[in-house]
Write a protein that holds these residues in place. Structure first.
Motif, PDB file in Angstrom:
ATOM      1  N   GLU A   1      39.298  11.218  84.102  1.00 11.07           N
ATOM      2  CA  GLU A   1      40.432  10.188  84.493  1.00 11.07           C
ATOM      3  C   GLU A   1      39.944   8.752  84.961  1.00 11.07           C
ATOM      4  O   GLU A   1      40.643   7.993  85.230  1.00 11.07           O
ATOM      5  CB  GLU A   1      40.865  10.848  85.858  1.00 11.07           C
ATOM      6  CG  GLU A   1      41.807  12.133  85.868  1.00 11.07           C
ATOM      7  CD  GLU A   1      42.309  12.513  86.801  1.00 11.07           C
ATOM      8  OE1 GLU A   1      42.162  12.210  87.972  1.00 11.07           O
ATOM      9  OE2 GLU A   1      43.169  13.731  86.715  1.00 11.07           O
ATOM     10  N   GLU A   2      38.546   8.786  84.934  1.00 11.84           N
ATOM     11  CA  GLU A   2      38.010   7.451  85.289  1.00 11.84           C
ATOM     12  C   GLU A   2      37.337   6.886  83.830  1.00 11.84           C
ATOM     13  O   GLU A   2      36.546   5.606  83.924  1.00 11.84           O
ATOM     14  CB  GLU A   2      36.945   7.572  86.354  1.00 11.84           C
ATOM     15  CG  GLU A   2      37.349   8.113  87.528  1.00 11.84           C
ATOM     16  CD  GLU A   2      36.268   8.528  88.865  1.00 11.84           C
ATOM     17  OE1 GLU A   2      35.257   7.594  88.849  1.00 11.84           O
ATOM     18  OE2 GLU A   2      36.280   9.467  89.619  1.00 11.84           O
ATOM     19  N   ARG A   3      37.438   7.469  82.931  1.00 14.50           N
ATOM     20  CA  ARG A   3      36.927   7.133  81.474  1.00 14.50           C
ATOM     21  C   ARG A   3      37.217   5.604  81.414  1.00 14.50           C
ATOM     22  O   ARG A   3      38.244   5.160  81.350  1.00 14.50           O
ATOM     23  CB  ARG A   3      37.666   7.925  80.571  1.00 14.50           C
ATOM     24  CG  ARG A   3      36.942   7.348  79.173  1.00 14.50           C
ATOM     25  CD  ARG A   3      37.558   8.419  78.233  1.00 14.50           C
ATOM     26  NE  ARG A   3      37.009   9.799  78.173  1.00 14.50           N
ATOM     27  CZ  ARG A   3      36.213  10.481  77.340  1.00 14.50           C
ATOM     28  NH1 ARG A   3      35.495   9.453  76.566  1.00 14.50           N
ATOM     29  NH2 ARG A   3      35.799  11.609  77.171  1.00 14.50           N
ATOM     30  N   GLU A   4      36.006   4.946  80.939  1.00 17.59           N
ATOM     31  CA  GLU A   4      36.219   3.434  80.377  1.00 17.59           C
ATOM     32  C   GLU A   4      35.730   3.368  78.891  1.00 17.59           C
ATOM     33  O   GLU A   4      35.986   2.513  78.419  1.00 17.59           O
ATOM     34  CB  GLU A   4      35.247   2.325  81.199  1.00 17.59           C
ATOM     35  CG  GLU A   4      35.670   2.411  82.633  1.00 17.59           C
ATOM     36  CD  GLU A   4      34.923   1.365  83.386  1.00 17.59           C
ATOM     37  OE1 GLU A   4      33.975   0.559  82.758  1.00 17.59           O
ATOM     38  OE2 GLU A   4      35.216   1.166  84.618  1.00 17.59           O
ATOM     39  N   VAL A   5      34.926   4.183  78.534  1.00 14.27           N
ATOM     40  CA  VAL A   5      34.631   4.343  77.145  1.00 14.27           C
ATOM     41  C   VAL A   5      35.229   5.363  76.436  1.00 14.27           C
ATOM     42  O   VAL A   5      34.920   6.703  76.860  1.00 14.27           O
ATOM     43  CB  VAL A   5      33.017   4.646  76.929  1.00 14.27           C
ATOM     44  CG1 VAL A   5      32.685   4.450  75.343  1.00 14.27           C
ATOM     45  CG2 VAL A   5      32.566   3.474  77.686  1.00 14.27           C
ATOM     46  N   THR A   6      36.197   5.379  75.299  1.00 15.65           N
ATOM     47  CA  THR A   6      36.783   6.606  74.888  1.00 15.65           C
ATOM     48  C   THR A   6      35.982   7.342  73.692  1.00 15.65           C
ATOM     49  O   THR A   6      34.999   6.779  73.495  1.00 15.65           O
ATOM     50  CB  THR A   6      37.993   6.131  73.821  1.00 15.65           C
ATOM     51  OG1 THR A   6      37.421   5.437  72.897  1.00 15.65           O
ATOM     52  CG2 THR A   6      39.016   5.031  74.799  1.00 15.65           C
ATOM     53  N   PHE A   7      36.230   8.478  73.659  1.00 12.02           N
ATOM     54  CA  PHE A   7      35.483   9.372  72.707  1.00 12.02           C
ATOM     55  C   PHE A   7      35.537   8.655  71.303  1.00 12.02           C
ATOM     56  O   PHE A   7      34.334   8.726  70.618  1.00 12.02           O
ATOM     57  CB  PHE A   7      36.148  10.763  72.393  1.00 12.02           C
ATOM     58  CG  PHE A   7      35.384  11.606  71.717  1.00 12.02           C
ATOM     59  CD1 PHE A   7      34.508  12.444  72.096  1.00 12.02           C
ATOM     60  CD2 PHE A   7      35.778  11.477  70.030  1.00 12.02           C
ATOM     61  CE1 PHE A   7      33.862  13.350  70.937  1.00 12.02           C
ATOM     62  CE2 PHE A   7      35.220  12.335  69.147  1.00 12.02           C
ATOM     63  CZ  PHE A   7      34.078  13.379  69.651  1.00 12.02           C
ATOM     64  N   GLN A   8      36.377   7.843  70.876  1.00  3.50           N
ATOM     65  CA  GLN A   8      36.531   7.403  69.397  1.00  3.50           C
ATOM     66  C   GLN A   8      35.543   6.083  69.521  1.00  3.50           C
ATOM     67  O   GLN A   8      34.875   5.876  68.430  1.00  3.50           O
ATOM     68  CB  GLN A   8      37.963   6.864  69.361  1.00  3.50           C
ATOM     69  CG  GLN A   8      38.284   6.511  67.837  1.00  3.50           C
ATOM     70  CD  GLN A   8      38.002   7.462  66.733  1.00  3.50           C
ATOM     71  OE1 GLN A   8      38.184   8.633  67.262  1.00  3.50           O
ATOM     72  NE2 GLN A   8      37.701   7.154  65.784  1.00  3.50           N
ATOM     73  N   GLU A   9      35.235   5.492  70.564  1.00  3.15           N
ATOM     74  CA  GLU A   9      34.536   4.208  70.700  1.00  3.15           C
ATOM     75  C   GLU A   9      33.129   4.725  70.514  1.00  3.15           C
ATOM     76  O   GLU A   9      32.474   4.333  69.678  1.00  3.15           O
ATOM     77  CB  GLU A   9      34.673   3.602  72.022  1.00  3.15           C
ATOM     78  CG  GLU A   9      35.881   2.644  72.230  1.00  3.15           C
ATOM     79  CD  GLU A   9      35.920   1.974  73.480  1.00  3.15           C
ATOM     80  OE1 GLU A   9      35.685   0.907  73.582  1.00  3.15           O
ATOM     81  OE2 GLU A   9      36.363   2.670  74.612  1.00  3.15           O
ATOM     82  N   GLY A  10      32.879   5.702  71.211  1.00  2.00           N
ATOM     83  CA  GLY A  10      31.519   6.381  71.201  1.00  2.00           C
ATOM     84  C   GLY A  10      30.957   7.008  69.678  1.00  2.00           C
ATOM     85  O   GLY A  10      30.102   6.425  68.946  1.00  2.00           O
ATOM     86  N   LYS A  11      32.043   7.620  68.842  1.00  9.92           N
ATOM     87  CA  LYS A  11      32.098   8.246  67.704  1.00  9.92           C
ATOM     88  C   LYS A  11      31.815   7.220  66.871  1.00  9.92           C
ATOM     89  O   LYS A  11      30.940   7.232  65.827  1.00  9.92           O
ATOM     90  CB  LYS A  11      33.022   9.147  67.570  1.00  9.92           C
ATOM     91  CG  LYS A  11      33.102   9.650  66.049  1.00  9.92           C
ATOM     92  CD  LYS A  11      34.226  10.481  65.781  1.00  9.92           C
ATOM     93  CE  LYS A  11      34.154  11.179  64.396  1.00  9.92           C
ATOM     94  NZ  LYS A  11      35.541  11.856  64.121  1.00  9.92           N
TER      95      LYS A  11
END
Length: 214
Positions: A138-148
């Motif tokens: 819920e506090e995420r600032e970096v999405t999974f897609q950004e990292g991937k």
């Protein structure tokens, strides 16, 4: 992809024991030590920031072959930055860890990659980008897609984890170990062929996709 219960067999020489150095890099408080302790001791607790560097070893038995991982957990505080360079020299693999709730830690992981690129030849080390603390989604600032997408752009392995919930922690270390063993086998097979180069960190896209797909 390697599973938490064990490591797939690799194409290694019978009876061979491989010793490989793995270094964890990233900002302070992203959970590097928590990941290592969860993997090594299967527990989780809040801990103080690492001072300098902590060292662990893990032996993985693979039937006729084995891998000894020398795990170096570096401090993330800026005052230890210059010292950390001493620890990752000679590394065979690196985990670039960031906190998915802190964008700045994601940028710092990218800076550490630049430091690795100054120290090693392209593809010389196995590098995995690790987004930790998925329990705080819920506090995420970096999405999974950004990292991937960043990992794919740099040809890195990639996973998201939660040391607290023990989510994909073993998979991270086992996948890196599998890659190291695969390359060790390739090096052994090619060493007798004069002039043949061993291309590292160029694993098939399908394997990288398996790490990322969730």
């Amino acid at each position: 992809m390697a599973q938490a219960g064990g490591l797939p067999q690799a194409n290694t020489t019978s009876g061979q024991t491989y010793v490989k150095k793995l270094v964890l890099l990233g900002n302070s408080s992203v959970g590097k030590t928590s990941l290592v302790l969860r993997y090594m001791r299967e527990n989780f607790r809040s801990i103080l920031p690492t001072v300098g560097c902590a060292f662990f070893t893990k032996v993985m038995d693979l039937g006729s072959s084995s891998l000894k991982l020398e795990i170096w957990d570096t401090a993330g505080q800026e005052k230890y930055h210059s010292v950390c360079h001493l620890y990752f020299r000679g590394a065979n693999a690196a985990l670039l860890v960031y906190d998915i709730t802190r964008k700045d830690s994601f940028h710092k992981a990218q800076q550490w990659l630049e430091e690795l690129e100054k120290e090693f030849q392209p593809g010389e080390v196995v590098v995995m980008l690790v987004g930790n603390k998925t329990d705080l989604g819920e506090e995420r600032e970096v999405t999974f897609q950004e990292g991937k997408e960043f990992a794919e752009s740099k040809n890195l392995l990639f996973m998201e984890t939660s040391a607290k919930l023990n989510y994909q922690v073993s998979e991270v270390f086992n996948t890196v170990a599998q890659e190291l063993l695969q390359r060790a086998g390739e090096e052994g097979n090619s060493s007798s062929q004069e002039g043949e180069a061993v291309v590292l960190n160029q694993g098939p896209a399908v394997r990288r996709g398996q790490c990322c797909a969730r």
